[in-house]
Design an enzyme around this catalytic site. Sequence first.
Site, PDB file in Angstrom:
ATOM      1  N   ASP A 198      -4.393   2.519  -4.853  1.00  0.00           N
ATOM      2  CA  ASP A 198      -2.951   2.532  -4.600  1.00  0.00           C
ATOM      3  C   ASP A 198      -2.467   1.216  -4.007  1.00  0.00           C
ATOM      4  OD1 ASP A 198      -4.422   3.043  -2.240  1.00  0.00           O
ATOM      5  OD2 ASP A 198      -2.644   3.865  -1.258  1.00  0.00           O
ATOM      6  N   ASP A 242       0.849  -1.190   0.000  1.00  0.00           N
ATOM      7  CA  ASP A 242       0.000   0.000   0.000  1.00  0.00           C
ATOM      8  C   ASP A 242       0.887   1.243   0.000  1.00  0.00           C
ATOM      9  OD1 ASP A 242      -2.961   0.775   0.384  1.00  0.00           O
ATOM     10  OD2 ASP A 242      -1.907   2.056   1.821  1.00  0.00           O
ATOM     11  N   LEU A 243       0.650   2.158  -0.943  1.00  0.00           N
ATOM     12  CA  LEU A 243       1.407   3.408  -0.997  1.00  0.00           C
ATOM     13  C   LEU A 243       0.916   4.334   0.106  1.00  0.00           C
ATOM     14  CD1 LEU A 243       3.433   5.290  -2.350  1.00  0.00           C
ATOM     15  CD2 LEU A 243       1.672   5.892  -4.010  1.00  0.00           C
TER      16      LEU A 243
END
Length: 503
Positions: A407, A364-365
Amino acid sequence: MFDKKSYTLYKFHKQLNQAFQNKRELLENALPVLRNLFKLDRIYFFDWQQERAILSLRMMCKKEYCMDKQEDISVISEPVFLKQLLCDGITETTDLSYPAIYVLVKWQRPSMELKGGEVHTYMQEKVGVLRLERFRKDRPFTPQEKELIKALGQEISHNLRNTEIDQAKNKRLSVSTALNDLSTVFASSLRLNDGLELILQGVQKYFRFDRVHLYLTDAYGRNIKNVLGVDISGQVTHKSGDEITPQEQGLLKEVFDSSATYRSTRSVIYIPLKVQRNKVGFLSFDNILSRRPIGYLDFISLQQFASQMALAIDNARLFERVQELSNYDELTHLPVRRYFNEKLAEEMYRAKRFNLTVSLMIVDLDYFKQINDNYGHQIGDWALQEVSRIIRTSLRQTDVPCRFGGDEMVIMLPSTNSEESKVIAKRLQERITAVTLPTKYTGGEEIHLSISQGVATFPTDASNADELLAKADKALYTVKQNGRGHFAVYREVVENTQEESKE
């Protein structure tokens, strides 16, 4: 009302008035009839090679059976005999101590030849000779018998022509059926390479070539990209990249620079494959080892099949390209969720069957929403592209990444346990953390990207794909709850939770 000669000719015609598979079968039926009709002791059939002045013995019939024979007899020193046979169609020999006559048999057969790169069909004249023998000196052939034998020889000539034409038609039909079957198999193949292998094996098996090769070009038709080959063993070989020699690359120009529809070089025949002006590749085949001549019918059939094959390859390539594009996310160039789920199901099946491990990593960004809100969606897209680029270049060839949504990205790590997964997670974390947003959009401020990662492993953490994904998600949730920017393995999360509960 029929006289005896007409009646005999009529009966002979009725006995031969049927379809024969080839010349041999016709002669096996005709020669015994002549033997019985004229009470012969022996009857022979020769092919006459006029240009070499040779009679090639093909069949002998005596008593109740016929047998194939192979013997060449030179008649170059007998010009009078040959002239009389050609002039009268029948002549009697004086070389033997018993009565024997020769009868001329002439017919036409369909043939082909290559001229200027094109195949031309024509009717080729063939000449044969019958030799009829009686061993008793007191039973010479009468003028009436000679006249009848000559007429029956003409009837055999007529039937030989029809048989040769029927055989050629059946051969063409057989070839067309075989190639149509190959086309059907190719069209039903789900993958291009699988279909091409079946095509090559079918061509080699049906036409009995020593070797068949298919050279495929790149998308621009400039270089040879792949070479598939099959020999008499039926095994398919593959070559690509550096395995393709400069000589093989040079064949592309050599084949396509020719204005002819085929190219014959060093005893190998090449047929170009192209769709309009696009070079798809070329087909090659040879009989260098067996030295068996390649028939014109085989050649023309393959030449016609080549255009269908080129179109099929071009369509299959286009389909694979469209399919490939549908399997990848346009922004990140990572596989999409649907494609990833298929690969995960395949790998889980393999892992269960062979007792292998599979790890799943969710990436996960961090603070992606703030990046979009503060710097715009264009910078947010740039950040996603950078993260996906690092993921693509940091994984092994067997690993399968995926853009799972927004994302969030998921990575499947085949044959990888939790400890090995931690090494990969650490590598990704270090490389992505080193990336900063473009300072011209951040007002000169140095802002680093970061990711959070959750990892779970089959079979220690989960028994199926859904559980594996859920456990990796729980590990990711723990990371987010504890400051983000690092990774966690589900097994360690569980153990830490248990220890905390005991305290």
